[in-house]
Every structure is written in structure tokens, then in C-alpha cells.
Scaffold this active site. Structure first.
Site, short mmCIF file in Angstrom:
data_model
loop_
_atom_site.label_atom_id
_atom_site.label_comp_id
_atom_site.label_asym_id
_atom_site.label_seq_id
_atom_site.Cartn_x
_atom_site.Cartn_y
_atom_site.Cartn_z
N ASP A 512 0.74 -0.67 0.03
CA ASP A 512 -0.36 -0.55 -0.23
C ASP A 512 0.63 1.51 -0.21
OD1 ASP A 512 -2.23 1.61 0.26
OD2 ASP A 512 -2.50 0.90 2.40
N GLU A 515 2.16 5.43 -4.28
CA GLU A 515 2.68 5.81 -5.24
C GLU A 515 3.74 6.83 -5.51
OE1 GLU A 515 -1.23 5.10 -4.67
OE2 GLU A 515 0.22 5.90 -3.43
N ARG A 594 -0.91 -0.90 -4.74
CA ARG A 594 -2.48 -0.23 -4.98
C ARG A 594 -1.73 0.79 -6.01
NH1 ARG A 594 -4.13 4.22 -0.44
NH2 ARG A 594 -1.48 5.11 -0.51
#
Length: 930
Positions: A512, A515, A594
């Protein structure tokens, strides 16, 4: 005068050169041959020009033209074909600003309620662009030189570009444009290299010489797939732009975003820059996928992939047309000609890589929440699921299992019994999955936290421009960020996981916040001045800055600067994590990530992020999972019942029914909200949830086979009906239902308080499974009964559904007998198949440790036949019970099985059931009825 308007130009036409599959010789000194797409347009061009000049003259004479005088060339450009010359957001574009760029300015208020409309500042037909100075043949295609003689308006224009064209296959074309003199950053993605030139391509290629442009056609229909002459090519150091007309408005892909499956071309912009934000319409979300699939008029399809990882936006307009804008790298395009939409997706994955074969238990039901608070409560939930005999293959934990939210630690008080919990799960044939974040706590006393100490010693974190670890803030507080572009980091990551696995033997990993997410903008010290963190042009990213809720773009990584690698962060972490799991467990890995980028299906699946317990979120999950099917990441799903907010009994029941048919099915919610696992509900909804999970578990053989086909050749698992039935097509915006391959059509109710659902039912579909209802009418939008305890499931024509008696985990059913559900097809459909292996070993197909059956078209002529193409010893232990055959229009008088007649029965809803086959999975058979 140079021109970018194909049928709306004045003056001399652009010089063009025609390029067929045999390529082209050197560019002649004079003007090239006039391409056929310009022939015949002269009268129309002249009429448009005459009309524009007449309007201009009359308005100048009469004085009724509002504002400053406009040249006729600007009036030539229709509103739908106005390509934005001033795309900067948060700038009030004035006529002075616009004309300083040499562009046309016409104020055009947007439609009521629209965020954006026709650009006020747009390119005139004679805006300077590149000229194709030379074009020469190569072994695989062509190489050309593009020259710009007048600078554009962004700094560091690159005056000389190299054009490389490779005819890689008959259905794949590769076009790359880059700096002719200096190397530039290119995405470090392994792609196939063509060894010879395509012999019979189904496309033809034209080039416009001055101004330079590409025109790509489909040979069979003459459809123009790309036409880049409509706007100037701009190639500056930090601003690259190219536009094309599109042959239709039916555009899919370009993720990750939340919205309908079919994109709107009414002046919308899609931004690709990985960002941690709850899924919201119009925002750039967790991943970046610069690939689109377009359905052409008539049912053909093609796809385009821009291999570029820099911040990017794609502007769509109603011409129809599309503009790519990116702020780094090169323009590296792959074009896939299909012509079938599923073939387009396969061809795309031939470039980015086919997805991994997941373990069978990954296709079971997963349960998680942030907020169990302890391993004992987690354990109680798993036991409650067993007590109610509700299927569950994996129990997960969110970050609350950690000590101070630090990776590779356990809360010593609240989760002390976690090792015992995992041991208990394993005894019951279940698995354990835990979460990890890439932010490594940096504030612990030296020597007390090995992951940071060792990473610092080895130099494995993202660094500032000063060469020190960049410090941001995530769940544990101040953190450093692992640099997964460094091969040494992958070894450090493996060592951390090995140390933790020795204590808690996890089975899968959930990565997770990759990004990467940062609760600060940039770092604890902000970001330094400069054109990496403040580039000349910033795409329309959420937060208006590349460093918004992530690290500085100027951060240094082993492979390049973060400016180039940001969108690759999740991919690189997933690759390292999958590799570590294989080395630790020696079995197929399960990694759910993610953040994603093209090729990530080789290493991980994806969940659609932190959704909400709302009906619209349930709907948006369908276009979300269908988009990721296009992107080559088939193991995908949403948080069932919603992550944030409190669900309702009705919403969670409906969502469990839908989510039971996500490729990746996990119920997950946040802390400080009421629990939403099936055991907490009263008997009626709990029973409905249990029943639909048992249905999923009885139907696991088809998705297991679909994932094998995805791994082998790039087939999709969840499929949108418009792409599966292109002739005649259902509504091309249909995204409220989906298919499991060609095996099962799922039309779920998506609104509260309803007892029916309207869905597209293709021609020849038999009645819904498990209901015994009558045969539906021919293909159309059909209203079907859908009480709260019931979900409609339809096998499409020609489908075979191998089912098994379900149990509460995936391993036991592998020993249970198969039952075949057959849906007859009156026309040829792809032959159904069944792949069977042990469900977890690596390389079973490559080693031949599998069974594979293929059945003929299930129609009366020829008779149904099952052929065993490969069999393993395990297949002899699995028997095939009586099949049920849907769509037998007349009661048969006799049934023949490999000759002798077995017992059979026939029902009035056109279902034939044959008894006592007496066959194993390793035996082929032919079945006839007369």
C-alpha cells in the site's frame, strides 16, 4: 500556407510521402506524392475558405465583429477541431497571452455546468511544426529526420528529432520520436524486439512532409486510425505534445481514473500521475496506464500505448480527437491493430508482458479490516466465519498489527498471538496476508530498527539533491523511502521479509501507499527550486504540484530522478515483492498493490483503493475492474461493502453478491466504523452472502482456466459486453454488468430498494443458473427479477461451466467431482476449455504438470465433444458427473455417450440432463441426442 485541417485547408496542401508495408526510399528533394486522403478535397477546402473570407469581409465592413479583428485563418477552424494552445490551468488566458504564442483567440463560454469547453486559445492552421527532412529504409522499417526551423513557446525546444518506425508484426506498429543528437530518459521496461519486418501488415502508413504528420489506415476498411496532421508536434525538453483525430468516439482505457468505462470526449482531460487520494471523479488516482482501446464503426478495434512514465495528461475533444502531453522522456508509441478488441488486448500484453498465474486460493474469498485492534479479535472473526460455514480462504491484517506502524514489526501487546493465529489458519487450509508500506521509520534510536539502519548503511533510500535520505511523513511518523530502482534494495527487501516470515509465516503481501504517498508535500524541508519540482508546464495533477502528497520530483534514485520514475514506483516495489515471495515460499506469489503501471500484471494484482460505502461506489467498481482488464492486470477487485463510511444491510448484501464475482474478492473496511463481514448480519442477509460465496466456490474452475489463458496469451478474465459482443454490439457505454470470460454474464442490481435489474442479454442466452426460470427472449436489454437474496447469472451461448461441490476453502474442492453446465450455441463460438493443476506450484504448464481439455462448439452439428489435450495423474481421480445442457429446443428421444445410451431427463425450460457418465477428467467423450 501550412495546414493542419484535413478538409478545411486553404492554399497549398502539405507535402506527403506514401509508405506501404514495403517501406520507403530516401525522401525526394521536392514535394512528395499527394496522398490519396487529400485527393478530392479541393472543392470543399475552397468552399470553406471562401465562406470564411466572406464572413470576415462582411463583418469588417458592417462593424458587427465583437472585439479585435480576427484573421480568416482562425475562422477556418471549427470549434470541435480547436486544439488548445494554452493548456495551463489556473491562468486566465487573455488575447495578449495567446497571441504571444502565435495562436488564435476566440472567447467561447463553456456549456452550462461544464468545467471546460472549447479552448479560447488554439492553433492556427499555419502554426510552425517539424518538417520531415529525410526518410530511409531499415531492416525493420524506416528512420527519418525531423527538423523544426521556428521555435515553439516552451524552453529548450529540440530542433532535430529522430523518427524510428518498425513494422514489428502484421498487427503491431512501433513509432518512436526522440532527440536526434542527445540521449533522453526512456522507460526501463523490457519489451520484445522485432527480429524481422512484418510481411503482410493489415495497416498502411502515410507521412506528411511539411508539416510532419502520421496517417495510419486499416487496410481492410480504409479507416484512418491516426491522423497527427491536425495540430503541431511540439518536442521541448519538458513539454512533448502530439495530437490525432480518432475514427470514433468509443474510447476506453487511459487509467487510473474513476468514471464510466466509456470516456467522454466533450473537452475532458485525463491526468496520469500516481496519487494517494480516495477515488473521486476527475482526479488522477493511484496508477498510470497510458493505453487506450478504441472501437471503430463496424466493430473493429485498435489500441495505442505510449511508453512514457513522466507526468502526463490526455486531452479529449469532440472532433473526435485526442492530444497526448507529457513533460519528459520520448514519444514511444505502439499501435495494435486487432481487429477484434480482445486481440488488441492480447497484442498489448505481448509488449508489456502477460500476467502471472495466481495461486488458486487467491481466487477465494478474502476478509480484512483496519480496526480489528488485536490478533485475538482477528482470530474471533475467522472462527465465526468457520462456525457459520461461510467460505473464506484468506484472513488479512491492515497496519494495526504493527508496532508503531513500522514495517516488519508486531505490536507486542495487541498482536502477540499473531503467530498462533497464522498457525491456526494454516491448519484449516487458510492463508494469511499482511500489509506493508514503502515508508521506513527513520526516528528510532540507532541500532534498534534494522530495516532503517541497514537501508541507510547500504544507501538504499531516495535521496535529496544534496545526497541525503529524503525524509517525509507517513503512518510511523518521519520516514525514508526505499529506492526499488536499486537492485540492492530488492535484496534488502528480501532479507527483511525472510526475517519476518521466520516469526510470522505469511502467505501473501499487500503493498500500500506506494505512489509513493507522503503526508507532506515533498519532504520535511520542502523541495528545492528548479525545473524538476517546478517544471515549465505542470499537467492537471491534483494539488497543482508534482510533489503534492508525495516526494520531491528532484529526489535522486539509482536509475534516474524521481521526476522520471514516480509512476514506476509501485511497479518496482511489486516486482521486488513477488520475487521475494517466490524465494521465501517456493510457490506462486500473491501480491496486491495500490499503485500500478503497465506490465505490473506479471507481479501483482490490484484493488481499487479506499472507496466508500455508497451505492455509486459499488457501480464504479465495475468500470474500474473492466479497465484493469484492458490494462493487463486481471486480478482486480474493489473493497466489498466499501472501505470508509458505514454500510447498510441492503448495500452490503448487494455488494457481496457483486463482489463474489470480482476476480479478486475481498471485504475490507476502516477503523471506527461498524464491522461488515458476513457474520455480523442477521440470518437473511448472512444467508444470502453465504449462498453467493458458495456459488463462487462452486464455479472456481472457469476463472482458474481464464487466468491460465491470461497468463499464456493475454486473455481477459472480467470482460465488458461491448468488447465481447462487437457484432452486433450492445450499447457501447454498457458498464453496469460484466462477464467472466465467455463463461458467465453477471448483471447485478446497483440501486437501493429494487427487486429487478435490467441488463443486456445476448442472443441465444439460456435461462439464469440456479433459478429454473424460462428462456429469455432474443438479445436485448431485458428486465429480470432480482430479489435481495438472488443474483442473476447467465452462461452465454457456447459456454461450458465446469462446477464442483463447494466447500469453505479452495483446496478440498479439487478432489470433488465435476459437474458440467452447457449452454448451446447456434453459431460458432470459441471452443470452451478447462485447465486443471494443483493450484499453487510454479511453472505447472511449463513442466507439463496439468490437465487441459477442449470442447467443440456446443451445438447440434457437430455433436458436443470433449477432447483431452494433456492429462496429469491427478485428473484420473476427478470424475465428471451428469451434465446439464441448456438450450435443447426439442425433447430428445435418445441420448448417446461414446456410443451407448445413458439415462437422461428433459425439462420444459429446454434443459437436458444426462446421468451416469462414468468418466474421469482424463477421458474424452462425444455426446449426441436425437
Amino acid at each position: 500556407m501550412k495546414s493542419y485541417q484535413k478538409l478545411r485547408t486553404a492554399g497549398p496542401q502539405p507535402a506527403t510521402c506514401r509508405v506501404e508495408e514495403e517501406g520507403a526510399g530516401p525522401m525526394p528533394a521536392g514535394r512528395g506524392k499527394l496522398a490519396p486522403w487529400w485527393v478530392g478535397s479541393g472543392l470543399l477546402v475552397a468552399a470553406v475558405l471562401l465562406s470564411a473570407i466572406t464572413v470576415w469581409v462582411l463583418r469588417q465592413v458592417s462593424g458587427d465583429w465583437p472585439g479585435p479583428t480576427l484573421p480568416p485563418k482562425c475562422l477556418l477552424v471549427p470549434e470541435s477541431h480547436r486544439f488548445d494552445c494554452y493548456p495551463e490551468r489556473h491562468v486566465v488566458v487573455t488575447q495578449e497571452l495567446c497571441e504571444s504564442r502565435g495562436c488564435c483567440f476566440i472567447e467561447t463560454p463553456p456549456p452550462a455546468g461544464a468545467k471546460r469547453g472549447v479552448p479560447w486559445c488554439f492553433y492556427p492552421p499555419d502554426f510552425p511544426s517539424y518538417t520531415l527532412e529525410s526518410l530511409n529504409q531499415t531492416a525493420l522499417g524506416m528512420v527519418g529526420l525531423l527538423v523544426r526551423r521556428e521555435k515553439a513557446y516552451y524552453p529548450r525546444d529540440i530542433e532535430r528529432l529522430r523518427l524510428d518506425v518498425e513494422f514489428e508484426t502484421d498487427t503491431r506498429l512501433h513509432i518512436k520520436i526522440t532527440d536526434a543528437a542527445n540521449p533522453r530518459y526512456e522507460v526501463p521496461l523490457e519489451v520484445p524486439r522485432a527480429m524481422k519486418r512484418a510481411e503482410n501488415p493489415i495497416y498502411s502508413l502515410d507521412f506528411s512532409r511539411d508539416p510532419f504528420g502520421v496517417l495510419l489506415r486499416r487496410r481492410a476498411t480504409g479507416t484512418v486510425l491516426l491522423n497527427t496532421t491536425v495540430a503541431p508536434l511540439i518536442f521541448a525538453d519538458q513539454f512533448l505534445q502530439i495530437a490525432t483525430l480518432l475514427p470514433s468516439r468509443f474510447l476506453y482505457g487511459l487509467g487510473e481514473h474513476r468514471g464510466p468505462l466509456l470516456h467522454s470526449l466533450d473537452w475532458s482531460t485525463l491526468t496520469l500521475w500516481a496519487r494517494d487520494v480516495s477515488p473521486t471523479e476527475s482526479f488522477n488516482l493511484y496508477g498510470a496506464h497510458p493505453f487506450y482501446l478504441l472501437m471503430e464503426e463496424g466493430g473493429d478495434a485498435h489500441g495505442v500505448f505510449l511508453l512514457n512514465s513522466n507526468a502526463m495528461e490526455v486531452a479529449l475533444q469532440p472532433a473526435p480527437a485526442l492530444t497526448w502531453r507529457t513533460i519528459g522522456g520520448v514519444l514511444d508509441f505502439y499501435i495494435f491493430l486487432g481487429p477484434d478488441p480482445n486481440m488488441v488486448i492480447q497484442q498489448y500484453q505481448q509488449v508489456i508482458g502477460f500476467p502471472a498465474m495466481p495461486p488458486l486460493w487467491a481466487l477465494g474469498f478474502h476478509l480484512c479490516r483496519w480496526g480489528y485492534g488485536s490478533s485475538n479479535v482477528t482470530w474471533q472473526t475467522a472462527r465465526a466465519m468457520r462456525n457459520y460455514q461461510i467460505p473464506q480462504d484468506a484472513q488479512w491484517n491492515d497496519i494495526d498489527y504493527m508496532d508503531g506502524y513500522r514495517d516488519f514489526t508486531i505490536d507486542p501487546q495487541k498482536f502477540a498471538s499473531l503467530p498462533s493465529l497464522v498457525e491456526d489458519l494454516h491448519k484449516h487450509g487458510q492463508r494469511y496476508v499482511m500489509i506493508l508500506d514503502p515508508g521506513i521509520s527513520s526516528t528510532n534510536p540507532h541500532g534498534s530498527y534494522w530495516p532503517f539502519d541497514e537501508g541507510l548503511r547500504r544507501g538504499l533510500f531516495l535521496n535529496t539533491t544534496q545526497g541525503q535520505p529524503l525524509i517525509g511523513q507517513v503512518w510511523p511518523g518521519f520516514t525514508a523511502f526505499a529506492d526499488f530502482s536499486n537492485p540492492d534494495t530488492q535484496q534488502w527487501w528480501l532479507e527483511n521479509l525472510q526475517r519476518f516470515h521466520a516469526h510470522v509465516p505469511f502467505d501473501g503481501l499487500w503493498i500500500d501507499m506506494n505512489e509513493p504517498s507522503n503526508f507532506m508535500d515533498g519532504s520535511e524541508d520542502g523541495c528545492p527550486p528548479g525545473e524538476l519540482d517546478s517544471p515549465p508546464y505542470t499537467p492537471a495533477v491534483l494539488g497543482d504540484s508534482l510533489s503534492a502528497k508525495t516526494v520531491c520530483a528532484s529526489a535522486k534514485q539509482k536509475a534516474s530522478v524521481h521526476y522520471n520514475l514516480h509512476n514506476l514506483y509501485g511497479l518496482m516495489e511489486a516486482k521486488a515483492t513477488a520475487s521475494a515471495l517466490i524465494q521465501i515460499r517456493g510457490k506462486r506469489p500473491l501480491v496486491i498493490s495500490r499503485s500500478t503501471f503497465p506490465s505490473q500484471g506479471q507481479y501483482s494484482g490490484h484493488w481499487l483503493g479506499d472507496n466508500r460505502s455508497q451505492w455509486k461506489d459499488m457501480y464504479y467498481s465495475i468500470p474500474g475492474l473492466l479497465s484493469f482488464s484492458l490494462f493487463g492486470i486481471p486480478l482486480v477487485g474493489a473493497d466489498i461493502c466499501g472501505f470508509s463510511g458505514s454500510t447498510s444491510e441492503e448495500l452490503c448484501t448487494r455488494w457481496m453478491q457483486l463482489g463474489a464475482f470480482y476476480p479478486f474478492a475481498r471485504n475490507h473496511n476502516t477503523q471506527n466504523e461498524k464491522a461488515q463481514d458476513p457474520t455480523v448480519f442477521p440470518p437473511p442477509p448472512r444467508t444470502a452472502m453465504k449462498d453467493v460465496l458458495l456459488t463462487r466456490y462452486s464455479l472456481l474452475p472457469p476463472p482458474h482456466t481464464l487466468f491460465h489463458r491470461a497468463h499464456l496469451q493475454g486473455d481477459t478474465v472480467a470482460r465488458p459486453p461491448p468488447l465481447e459482443f462487437p457484432r452486433p454490439p450492445p450499447p457501447l457505454g454498457l458498464d453496469r454488468q460484466f462477464l467472466w470470460g465467455r463463461s458467465l454474464l453477471v448483471p447485478p442490481p446497483l440501486e437501493p430498494g429494487v427487486d429487478s435489474v435490467t441488463g443486456y442479454v445476448p442472443r441465444g442466452v439460456p435461462p439464469p443458473l440456479y433459478t429454473g426460470s424460462s428462456v429469455p427472449p432474443p438479445g436485448e436489454m431485458l428486465k429480470m427479477s432480482a430479489p435481495l437474496e438472488h443474483l442473476n447469472l447467465h452462461p452465454p451461448p457456447g459456454a461450458i461451466l465446469p462446477t464442483q461441490k463447494p466447500e469453505t476453502t479452495t483446496p478440498p474442492p479439487r478432489r470433488n467431482p465435476l459437474r458440467l453446465i452447457v449452454a448451446l450455441s447456434q453459431s460458432g463460438t470459441p471452443p470452451p476449455d478447462l485447465f486443471w493443476d494443483d493450484g499453487e506450484s510454479l511453472g505447472t504448464f511449463e513442466r507439463g504438470s496439468y490437465s487441459y481439455l477442449v470442447s467443440c462448439y456446443f451445438s447440434l452439428h457437430p455433436p458436443p465433444t470433449s477432447t483431452v489435450l494433456h492429462a496429469s495423474a491427478e485428473a484420473t481421480e476427478v470424475t465428471i458427473p451428469p451434465p446439464s445442457i441448456f438450450g435443447v429446443r426439442e425433447p430428445p428421444s435418445k441420448v448417446l455417450l461414446n456410443g451407448p445410451p445413458p439415462p437422461f431427463s428433459y425439462l420444459g425450460n429446454q434443459v437436458l440432463t444426462v446421468s451416469d457418465l462414468g468418466l474421469s477428467l482424463s477421458q474424452g467423450f462425444t455426446l449426441q441426442w436425437l
